[in-house]
Write an enzyme that holds these catalytic residues in place. Structure first.
Site, short mmCIF file in Angstrom:
data_model
loop_
_atom_site.label_atom_id
_atom_site.label_comp_id
_atom_site.label_asym_id
_atom_site.label_seq_id
_atom_site.Cartn_x
_atom_site.Cartn_y
_atom_site.Cartn_z
N GLU A 19 67.82 -32.43 26.91
CA GLU A 19 67.50 -31.01 27.06
C GLU A 19 66.65 -30.73 28.29
O GLU A 19 66.86 -29.73 28.99
CB GLU A 19 66.78 -30.49 25.80
CG GLU A 19 67.69 -30.26 24.62
CD GLU A 19 68.07 -31.55 23.89
OE1 GLU A 19 69.01 -31.53 23.08
OE2 GLU A 19 67.41 -32.58 24.16
N HIS A 66 64.00 -29.39 12.15
CA HIS A 66 65.19 -28.62 12.54
C HIS A 66 65.21 -27.24 11.90
O HIS A 66 66.27 -26.61 11.81
CB HIS A 66 66.47 -29.39 12.15
CG HIS A 66 66.65 -30.68 12.88
ND1 HIS A 66 65.92 -31.80 12.57
CD2 HIS A 66 67.46 -31.02 13.90
CE1 HIS A 66 66.28 -32.79 13.37
NE2 HIS A 66 67.22 -32.34 14.20
#
Length: 367
Positions: A94, A163
């Site tokens: 990322e 998450h």
């Protein structure tokens, strides 16, 4: 008048107030003519496809966006239509592809940077906050950063603490970013298209559990130039007794609670779909509060420093304060990391029963 000014800023100079009003009606909420059904997933997909055809500078980059058609199939078919130079699969890095996308935006391209989940954006938050959000200001307006950061946000189902975070309060506190959180297919389509055309960095917080949900969508909203300006909330259900403010998946909970309040107590709740976190449409919330005299907020972030806290604080500072007949009630996630167990997870998330209880407290209804 504030909304007309906002629409003028987005659409450019307009020759008359009538034209601005027509633009406002078209973009703020579409008509009900020719209503069809569309999933949020397909709304996002069609918005990206149309904007990529409209502007060759637009490209999509992220993990599994190409050959796999997207982790949630939002980018389905785009690789076949635009090829690997404009639909770019990346490694699991990322920090790398977010920095690359931000640099491409500085160079004049218009990247759509997809995170498989916004939880992973934490790996790249320096590029989002320090580079994308602040460079235009620090360069004296000479270096714009037209980029979209998008992907699923907030709790999903049984994916545990790392998450399940809601990044609305995180990115909503950053000057230089625009942050949106669409609920319906019309929201998703109109706001993503507006985000791609915007000259500033825009964070688009989607919800995994809404991707497969179908909503009515009009022919007007299917137009290639249908845009929804940021900073304009939408009243999903009119009411007169209490205001419930939510965003994204929380709007579903708000509408469920409104049905229960109507059936149980005859209470008519007004439900506001916030849609835009930064800028936030306090005008709509204030006017609703003046009408109903009571406000309850709901979101899937934590209550401390959350969206409900900001709304409550701004209401206290607004002209609505003297109209309130009870304190603003906040409904949010339990103040713990998200459990993995589905049973405990259900108890952690705000649901319609908790929201109804908060509304009853605000209305001084004793069971």
């Amino acid at each position: 008048m504030m909304r007309i000014q906002q629409v003028r800023a987005m659409l450019g100079k307009t020759s008359s107030t009538k034209c601005i009003g027509n633009a406002l009606m078209k973009r703020y909420s579409s008509s009900s003519s020719g209503v069809k059904e569309m999933t949020v997933r397909d709304a996002l997909n069609s918005a990206m496809e149309e904007e990529m055809r409209r502007d060759e500078r637009v490209f999509l980059m992220g993990e599994e966006v190409g050959q796999y058609n997207g982790a949630y199939k939002v980018s389905r078919g785009l690789l076949d239509k635009f090829g690997p130079k404009r639909v770019i699969d990346t490694p699991i890095t990322e920090m790398g592809f977010t920095g690359l996308s931000t640099g491409a935006a500085f160079a004049g391209l218009r990247p759509i940077c997809e995170f498989m989940t916004f939880n992973f954006s934490m790996q790249a938050i320096d590029h989002i906050v320090n580079s994308a959000a602040r460079t235009n200001y620090m360069s004296g307006g000479k270096q714009a950063c037209p980029i979209v950061f998008r992907g699923p946000n907030g709790p999903a189902a049984a994916v545990a603490a790392q998450h399940s975070q809601h990044f609305g309060p995180w990115y909503g506190s950053i000057p230089g970013l625009k942050v949106i959180s669409p609920y319906t297919a019309e929201d998703a389509r109109g706001m993503l298209k507006a985000a791609i055309r915007d000259p500033n960095p825009v964070v688009v917080l989607e919800n995994e559990l809404l991707y497969g949900k179908s909503f009515p969508i009009s022919e007007e909203a299917l137009s290639e130039d249908f845009l929804i300006p940021f900073g304009l909330a939408k009243v999903e259900r009119p009411g007169k007794d209490i205001t419930i403010v939510g965003e994204s998946l929380s709007v579903t909970t708000a509408l469920e609670a409104a049905d229960i309040l109507k059936e149980k107590h005859g209470v008519e709740a007004e439900v506001i779909n916030l849609r835009s976190i930064r800028p936030i449409d306090m005008d709509t919330i204030v006017e609703s509060a003046k009408k109903t005299n009571r406000v309850v907020t709901i979101d899937q972030a934590y209550s401390q420093h959350g969206l409900g806290s900001e709304i409550a604080a701004q209401l206290m500072e607004s002209s609505a304060f003297d109209y309130l007949d009870s304190p603003v009630e906040r409904v949010a996630m339990a103040d713990v990391p998200m459990p993995y167990s589905t049973f405990i997870e259900a108890a952690t998330l705000p649901n319609a029963d908790v929201l109804v209880a908060a509304a009853e407290k605000s209305l001084y209804i004793k069971n």
